[in-house]
Structure formats: structure tokens, C-alpha cells
Write a protein that holds these residues in place. Sequence first.
Motif, short mmCIF file in Angstrom:
data_model
loop_
_atom_site.label_atom_id
_atom_site.label_comp_id
_atom_site.label_asym_id
_atom_site.label_seq_id
_atom_site.Cartn_x
_atom_site.Cartn_y
_atom_site.Cartn_z
N SER A 354 0.84 -1.20 0.00
CA SER A 354 0.00 0.00 0.00
C SER A 354 0.88 1.24 0.00
CB SER A 354 -0.91 0.03 1.23
OG SER A 354 -1.82 -1.05 1.22
N TYR A 355 0.41 2.26 -0.72
CA TYR A 355 1.03 3.59 -0.75
C TYR A 355 -0.04 4.59 -0.35
CZ TYR A 355 4.68 1.36 -3.65
OH TYR A 355 5.68 0.55 -4.13
N TYR A 356 0.28 5.49 0.57
CA TYR A 356 -0.75 6.41 1.05
C TYR A 356 -0.11 7.63 1.71
CZ TYR A 356 0.27 3.21 4.97
OH TYR A 356 0.90 2.42 5.89
N PRO A 357 -0.76 8.78 1.64
CA PRO A 357 -0.28 9.97 2.34
C PRO A 357 -0.63 9.90 3.81
CG PRO A 357 -2.31 10.48 1.21
CD PRO A 357 -1.97 9.07 0.84
N LYS A 358 -0.05 10.79 4.60
CA LYS A 358 -0.28 10.76 6.05
C LYS A 358 -1.76 10.95 6.39
CE LYS A 358 0.48 15.70 7.05
NZ LYS A 358 0.48 16.18 5.66
N GLU A 359 -2.51 11.63 5.51
CA GLU A 359 -3.92 11.86 5.75
C GLU A 359 -4.72 10.55 5.82
OE1 GLU A 359 -2.17 15.56 4.08
OE2 GLU A 359 -2.06 13.43 3.58
N ALA A 360 -4.18 9.49 5.24
CA ALA A 360 -4.86 8.19 5.24
C ALA A 360 -4.23 7.21 6.21
CB ALA A 360 -4.84 7.59 3.83
#
Length: 448
Positions: A354-360
Amino acid sequence: MLPFLKSPFKLFLVLLLLGRVAVFGQGEPKHGTKFEQLGPMLHSPNEYRGADGAPGPEYWQQTADYVIECQLDVNEQRLDGNELITYHNNSPNTLRYIWLQLDENQHAADANNQRFEPSSISPAMSEQELRALEPWRELDKFGVNIHEVTQKNGTALEYSINKTMMRIMLPQPLGPGEDFSFRVKWHYYLIDRINSISWGRGGYEYFSEDNNYLFTITQWYPRVCVYSDFEGWQNNQFTGRGEFALNFGNFDVKMTLPEDYVVGSTGECQNYSQMLSGNELKRWKEAQSSNEPIEIVTLEEAKSMEKTARSTKTKTWHYKAENVRDFAWTASRKFIWDAMSYENEGGDPVMCMSYYPKEAYPIYRKYSTKAVEHTLKSYSKYSIPYPYPVAISVEAANGMEYPMICFNPGRAEEDGTYTEGSRLSAISVIIHEVGYNYFPMIIHSDER
């Protein structure tokens, strides 16, 4: 009046016959009527397909292989590409031209989907609603710009473009069992997929609070249309709605972009040893034997990266994928990246990631990669073992699928809390989109 029509009864019979001819000759068949012939929907069996559509003894599919080098200008949101396509004619027919899809032209000012929606004016309208009345006025710079189309040796090829379709004339007929290689050089500007009046699956999202971008590069390269035994060339316009079937093939893709970006992609990375730091590479190796997600790029590292000044240096990521119908990728300075290993039904290892920004982070760190693994286990149990080496979930505030990679929603509130609805929405969409790897990415279909 003709003599044989002087009888009222004979005249009535002729008029009745003409009326029946008129009724049966008008319009297209209405699907679902009890007496409609099945020919338009279910073709008669032949050597290529059975009556149920299953492959026959002489069944064939075309294939196309791609070698692509591209450069992403993150400041201009522009993607430049140069690709070598090798088309394999596995059909029994001789071809004199090749059709390509230019999906990105759905965002051009003259695209069909910028004008076919009905519009109306209400007494009170939002800015977005007013913009939607004439969307083409904002789209002058968008769409694919084709620089050149040449044979492998550099000789120019004749081609013509009709909105989202491009036809290339072959220098000589391409016979059964023959291959043809050609190059296409191009560029286009990516849309702001969050705020653009032209909706799209690919493009960028801009985070104004930290001045960073999240890129989703999808349906991005000129690609060969399907040529089939039942339809011939697929040459319908793409309007951003139903997806067309595509040719399976092998991809060799290099993406050049700033060195502070993390890239996730269809396929397997060929140069992690040059792209990752020592600590990241160590974690990646640990993740390959872990049954729990390990952060390759940690939350702290991602937060630090998004605050630092943007790098002006570049590096080139190199990915390869075999026997896939499409290729997509993602890139951001904001990404946290985690991964774990899963063994498919046939005993082969698959990296769930998984790749995700801190918001997620509050939702994705707990659930995303485990949901990917769960999906592979469930679908493999009831269909076929997952055949690819990678399965990726990317949090990008949307939902769309491509081979080995999909884009999903799942952000928390600013304080890190989230509702049960947000959690379940993220998990269900991840399962939904990862499941598309089986249908239609492996078991093929055409939504149009």
C-alpha cells in the motif's frame, strides 16, 4: 391502377404486406424482445469460438509489447514519453493499418464527452455548475500531442488522429504470424483530477497545506486497440466511461522524475538497490518474508520529506510486467509505503503493498495491505490463483483498477479520527478494486 389491383381484396392484401415490410424494416432491434434473433449478441459457433463464446480449436488473440521511457515534470504537471511498440499479428488475416487509443484526448477541448451531456440553466447555480455548461473553454492545453510516429529504423509513418483514436498506416501489409515494431513520441499535461471540469481517472491532486502533489498515471500512453475475430478493430471513441478490452503483452517502463518521489507501479521494480536508501532496502527485504505489513517508507520519513525543499535532481525507476493488458503507476513525496508477503494457491510469493499519504495513515496502516491479502485469498479460492507477483492499493481519494495496482479512498479527519463508515468504505473499495485484477484484468472483458 394496375389491373390485378382492381379487386378490393387483392388491394388490401398488398397494403397489408407492405405494412408488415415497413414494420420489420424500421429501426434497430430492441434487445430483450421474445423473438429477436441472437445473431447480433451470440454469434454462431465457428473454429474460433463455440456457441457459448468459449475458445475454439483455432482461437487467437493479438498481443502487443511496450518499451516506454517517460519523464514527469512535476512543476509543469507534464508527462513526456517515447515508446517502442511491437505488435504481433496472431490472426489469420492480413492487416494494412493499426488502430491506437489516445485515452488522454478525452480531456481535449474537442472531445466528444465535453459536449454530449445535456445542460440547462437554473435560477441559482454554483460556480462548478456554470463551468460545466461549457467545459471545453478550460481545456485548450489538454490532450495528447503526438510529436512523431516512425518505424523502428526512424522512417516516418503516415498516421491520422480522430479525437481519442489514431490510425497508423503500415508501410507494407502485415501477414499472419508477422510482427511490426514502431515508435511513438508524445507529451501531454495532466489534469487536476480533483478540481478539473474534465473528470478523469488519472492526473494529480495538489495538497496546498504542504505544497505537494500525488500523481496517478493511468490510461496514459498511446496503446494498440483490440483486433478480434468477432469485431475486427475496436475503433470507438473513448469518453471516460466504459473501459475497452486491451491486448495482453509485456511492458518495460522507465520513469524519470525528481529523486525525492516514491513510485509504485504495475509490475516489479528492477532497480530498488539504486532507488531506495539503505534502511528502506533493508525493510523491503524483511517485508518479503513477513506475514504482517512492514513500513518501507515510514510515517516519520514521509512527514519529513513533504516538508523539505523539493529536489531538482532526478532518478529513473525501472519496472517490468509480463502478460498484462495495461500498465499504471503512481508517484508522490508524501507516500508512506508498507508491504508484506503472501503465498498464492500455487505456492508463488506475492507482495501485497500500500502507498498512502499521512492523511490516510490511521485507516490504511491498519487495514489496506491486509485487505489486499484477504482479497487475493478469497478470489483465488473461488476462481484461479493470483498469477502476478505484486498487488497494490494506493490511497488517492478515488476508485479505479489496473493490473497489479488500484486507487482507493480512505482518509481520516484532521485529528486522526474516522467514522465506522469511512473505515468500512475504505476496506470495501479496496476489496472491490483489487478484485478487478481477476475480472477484467486476467479474465478479460470489454465494458463497452
